[in-house]
Design a protein around this motif. Sequence first.
Motif, PDB file in Angstrom:
ATOM      1  N   PHE A   1     -20.852  -2.588 -32.361  1.00  0.00           N
ATOM      2  CA  PHE A   1     -20.650  -1.254 -33.219  1.00  0.00           C
ATOM      3  C   PHE A   1     -20.757  -0.065 -32.150  1.00  0.00           C
ATOM      4  O   PHE A   1     -19.893   0.859 -32.011  1.00  0.00           O
ATOM      5  N   PHE A   2     -21.863  -0.086 -31.615  1.00  0.00           N
ATOM      6  CA  PHE A   2     -22.311   1.050 -30.680  1.00  0.00           C
ATOM      7  C   PHE A   2     -21.510   1.020 -29.476  1.00  0.00           C
ATOM      8  O   PHE A   2     -20.929   2.211 -29.125  1.00  0.00           O
ATOM      9  N   SER A   3     -20.972   0.297 -28.710  1.00  0.00           N
ATOM     10  CA  SER A   3     -20.166   0.133 -27.832  1.00  0.00           C
ATOM     11  C   SER A   3     -18.688   0.442 -28.014  1.00  0.00           C
ATOM     12  O   SER A   3     -18.070   1.154 -27.334  1.00  0.00           O
ATOM     13  N   GLU A   4     -18.362   0.123 -29.184  1.00  0.00           N
ATOM     14  CA  GLU A   4     -16.840   0.562 -29.653  1.00  0.00           C
ATOM     15  C   GLU A   4     -16.916   1.891 -30.389  1.00  0.00           C
ATOM     16  O   GLU A   4     -15.744   2.465 -30.504  1.00  0.00           O
ATOM     17  N   ASN A   5     -17.975   2.565 -30.460  1.00  0.00           N
ATOM     18  CA  ASN A   5     -18.026   3.818 -31.377  1.00  0.00           C
ATOM     19  C   ASN A   5     -18.856   4.747 -30.348  1.00  0.00           C
ATOM     20  O   ASN A   5     -20.046   5.120 -31.051  1.00  0.00           O
ATOM     21  N   GLN A   6     -18.802   4.804 -29.384  1.00  0.00           N
ATOM     22  CA  GLN A   6     -19.407   5.512 -28.482  1.00  0.00           C
ATOM     23  C   GLN A   6     -19.717   7.082 -28.624  1.00  0.00           C
ATOM     24  O   GLN A   6     -20.947   7.555 -28.754  1.00  0.00           O
ATOM     25  N   GLU A   7     -19.061   7.832 -29.053  1.00  0.00           N
ATOM     26  CA  GLU A   7     -19.013   9.153 -29.461  1.00  0.00           C
ATOM     27  C   GLU A   7     -20.133   9.114 -30.818  1.00  0.00           C
ATOM     28  O   GLU A   7     -21.014  10.013 -30.864  1.00  0.00           O
ATOM     29  N   LEU A   8     -19.801   8.086 -31.707  1.00  0.00           N
ATOM     30  CA  LEU A   8     -20.796   8.183 -32.756  1.00  0.00           C
ATOM     31  C   LEU A   8     -22.004   7.866 -32.667  1.00  0.00           C
ATOM     32  O   LEU A   8     -23.012   8.326 -32.956  1.00  0.00           O
ATOM     33  N   CYS A   9     -22.272   6.970 -31.582  1.00  0.00           N
ATOM     34  CA  CYS A   9     -23.448   6.385 -30.981  1.00  0.00           C
ATOM     35  C   CYS A   9     -24.332   7.686 -30.616  1.00  0.00           C
ATOM     36  O   CYS A   9     -25.430   7.985 -30.949  1.00  0.00           O
ATOM     37  N   PHE A  10     -23.413   8.481 -29.712  1.00  0.00           N
ATOM     38  CA  PHE A  10     -24.289   9.664 -29.246  1.00  0.00           C
ATOM     39  C   PHE A  10     -24.737  10.654 -30.115  1.00  0.00           C
ATOM     40  O   PHE A  10     -25.683  11.067 -30.306  1.00  0.00           O
ATOM     41  N   LEU A  11     -23.818  11.012 -31.285  1.00  0.00           N
ATOM     42  CA  LEU A  11     -23.988  11.805 -32.512  1.00  0.00           C
ATOM     43  C   LEU A  11     -25.362  11.322 -33.097  1.00  0.00           C
ATOM     44  O   LEU A  11     -26.260  12.238 -33.538  1.00  0.00           O
ATOM     45  N   LEU A  12     -25.224   9.702 -33.448  1.00  0.00           N
ATOM     46  CA  LEU A  12     -26.425   9.567 -34.267  1.00  0.00           C
ATOM     47  C   LEU A  12     -27.776   9.584 -33.670  1.00  0.00           C
ATOM     48  O   LEU A  12     -28.731   9.685 -34.253  1.00  0.00           O
TER      49      LEU A  12
END
Length: 192
Positions: A92-103
């Motif tokens: 999840f985090f590798s496929e959603n890098q921007e979201l990971c950064f925001l979270l």
Amino acid sequence: MASSKKDHIAQGALRAFAQYGFSETSMDSIAEMAQVAKGTLYYHFSTKEELFLYVIEKGVNMLIYHVDTAMQKDELSLEDRMMNVLDEHLRFFSENQELCFLLLSFFTGDEQRDQMVGKLLTGYFTTMETYMIDLQKQGYIRADAEIRTVASALFGMIGFTVLRKQFRKEPVNSEAGRNTLKYLLAGILQTK
């Protein structure tokens, strides 16, 4: 169709928020990133704050869904289920890098907005803590492990590992990295 356009705008907003931060992101930059007219943007979202919360909520709900699905595979052994949870976080985090950064850096400087984001993340932590409390009651997680800390540590351990690897342009899901996270996770588990 409107939902599709709304989600398209949300993707552009996610990129803008991750690149510029909340304060420096304008509705103009979001419209540009999403490649939509400002009128279209304002038709779907009246404020930047509304759009920001939509992006975070959509992302957190997606994370909850994927992690919950991995946790519910009762046909697997405990170790395999925990590895599924670990792998799902990594994926999840590798496929959603921007979201990971925001979270992982959601504090925007506005106390009310930060509390809203915190409440959205509470859904994730409640899901994880409920699952882990059940495992602890069954004797699979050490009795002396404080579950809130375990859930927070899992989120941070995986999220920050992925972020650092992304920034260093290293493979996110390497076998050595996965095994290291597995060893750290194994420290709270115990065999019955």
